[in-house]
Enzyme design. Structure first.
Site, PDB file in Angstrom:
ATOM      1  N   ALA A  43     -12.488   5.476 -19.723  1.00 45.53           N
ATOM      2  CA  ALA A  43     -11.364   5.730 -20.490  1.00 45.53           C
ATOM      3  C   ALA A  43     -10.783   7.121 -20.033  1.00 45.53           C
ATOM      4  O   ALA A  43     -11.458   8.037 -19.696  1.00 45.53           O
ATOM      5  CB  ALA A  43     -12.029   6.120 -21.726  1.00 45.53           C
ATOM      6  N   ILE A  80     -15.598   8.686 -18.306  1.00 47.42           N
ATOM      7  CA  ILE A  80     -14.441   9.087 -18.692  1.00 47.42           C
ATOM      8  C   ILE A  80     -13.814  10.049 -17.685  1.00 47.42           C
ATOM      9  O   ILE A  80     -14.111  10.903 -17.027  1.00 47.42           O
ATOM     10  CB  ILE A  80     -14.805  10.244 -20.029  1.00 47.42           C
ATOM     11  CG1 ILE A  80     -16.001   9.504 -21.144  1.00 47.42           C
ATOM     12  CG2 ILE A  80     -13.718  10.729 -20.838  1.00 47.42           C
ATOM     13  CD1 ILE A  80     -15.404   8.640 -22.021  1.00 47.42           C
ATOM     14  N   LYS A  81     -12.443   9.940 -17.723  1.00 49.09           N
ATOM     15  CA  LYS A  81     -11.655  10.676 -16.953  1.00 49.09           C
ATOM     16  C   LYS A  81     -10.864  11.640 -17.984  1.00 49.09           C
ATOM     17  O   LYS A  81     -10.050  11.359 -18.746  1.00 49.09           O
ATOM     18  CB  LYS A  81     -10.571   9.922 -16.326  1.00 49.09           C
ATOM     19  CG  LYS A  81      -9.516  10.746 -15.524  1.00 49.09           C
ATOM     20  CD  LYS A  81      -8.600   9.855 -14.511  1.00 49.09           C
ATOM     21  CE  LYS A  81      -7.646  10.404 -13.771  1.00 49.09           C
ATOM     22  NZ  LYS A  81      -6.614   9.493 -13.067  1.00 49.09           N
ATOM     23  N   THR A  82     -10.797  12.795 -17.685  1.00 50.90           N
ATOM     24  CA  THR A  82     -10.167  14.037 -18.441  1.00 50.90           C
ATOM     25  C   THR A  82      -9.513  15.165 -17.517  1.00 50.90           C
ATOM     26  O   THR A  82      -9.801  15.211 -16.362  1.00 50.90           O
ATOM     27  CB  THR A  82     -11.103  14.445 -19.493  1.00 50.90           C
ATOM     28  OG1 THR A  82     -10.274  15.183 -20.495  1.00 50.90           O
ATOM     29  CG2 THR A  82     -12.087  15.396 -18.919  1.00 50.90           C
TER      30      THR A  82
END
EC number: 2.3.1.245
Length: 291
Positions: free
Chosen positions: A172, A202-204
């Site tokens: 995500a 998770i990529k943020t």
């Protein structure tokens, strides 16, 4: 079939040694199926537990942006220096040689452009095609707090459910709308919601204040986005700070392929992520490699 003559009984059973099965230690992923763990183990280095992804999927909504006009010329030379390639299925089929033999994270959301509302995305890839292309994960944006928040979360849920059936991880990507503030409070909310929906990665974005809280509050691995192009020294400092505060890697695009010396920059980022080099030492490596 095997020859049935002269079959010998086994003797070396090591009855004094319990059977061993080395546990999968990637954060939050120990209970996943074997196939999904296998794919994740190709994304994350087994020795460091980290990854350096090369993102060049920007064309799915930006078109031929600077540095991506000719992927076969500007990006292909970088493949060997990346741990993972992140791209669309169109580019994978048309430009990336199968013999590259790098794990691939496929962009799985789209149906928008820079001319319209960015958060209005749909699932743009079937899980059958992801498996057919031998990808190691699929990726989709999640826009918490945007007009199309509900749809973007549904996209993640759809991909997670489909991925669980075939052992395909979902990453995500926390997209930020035009009017959203990039701070610890927002990204803590966005990353946690995405993980709660079942995303395995998770990529943020990295934030200067409170990033370690974002990582601590997320039960699965976080990799940081590179974001807009920064001076090389600043980009390496961002990488180092993120890794030092618990990130499991980086997924960088513009800070690599828009650099004056992309290969040197890739090597410097690898040094930070996998060898715990400081930003200063990595920048020295960059300067030496670009000569």
């Amino acid at each position: 079939m095997a020859d049935l003559d002269d079959i010998k009984d086994g003797k070396d059973f090591r009855t004094d040694q319990p059977q061993q099965n080395i546990p999968f230690t990637l954060k939050g992923c120990g209970a996943l199926d074997w196939g999904m763990q296998s794919r994740l183990s190709r994304i994350f280095n087994s020795k460091t537990g980290k990854t350096v992804m090369l993102a060049f999927d920007h064309g799915y909504f930006q078109g031929p942006t600077t540095g991506l006009e000719r992927i076969d010329i500007s990006i292909a030379p970088l493949f060997e220096h990346a741990d993972v390639l992140m791209c669309t299925r169109g580019i994978l089929r048309s430009v990336v040689p199968p013999a590259t033999n790098k794990p691939v994270v496929l962009r799985a959301s789209g149906a928008n452009s820079i001319l319209a509302e960015l958060s209005n995305e749909a699932v743009a890839l079937s899980m059958d095609d992801a498996v057919r292309l031998n990808s190691c994960a699929v990726a989709a944006q999640v826009y918490i707090g945007s007009e199309y928040e509900h749809q973007s979360i549904k996209n993640i849920i759809q991909l997670v459910d489909a991925g669980m059936k075939v052992g395909m991880p979902t990453m995500a990507v926390t997209g930020v709308g035009k009017d959203m503030v990039r701070d610890q409070r927002y990204f803590s909310l966005a990353t946690r919601i995405a993980a709660e929906m079942g995303a395995q990665i998770i990529k943020t974005y990295y934030v200067d204040k409170g990033f370690e809280r974002i990582v601590a509050g997320c039960p699965v691995p976080i990799v940081i986005a590179g974001g807009k192009k920064l001076p090389e020294r600043e980009a390496l400092e961002m990488c180092w700070q993120a890794i030092d505060q618990g990130a499991s890697g980086v997924d960088m695009g513009r800070n690599i392929f828009q650099s004056d010396h992309p290969v040197a920059m890739m090597k410097a980022v690898q040094a930070v992520v996998h060898h715990n080099e400081t930003a200063d030492r990595a920048y020295e490596l960059y300067l030496s490699e670009k000569q």
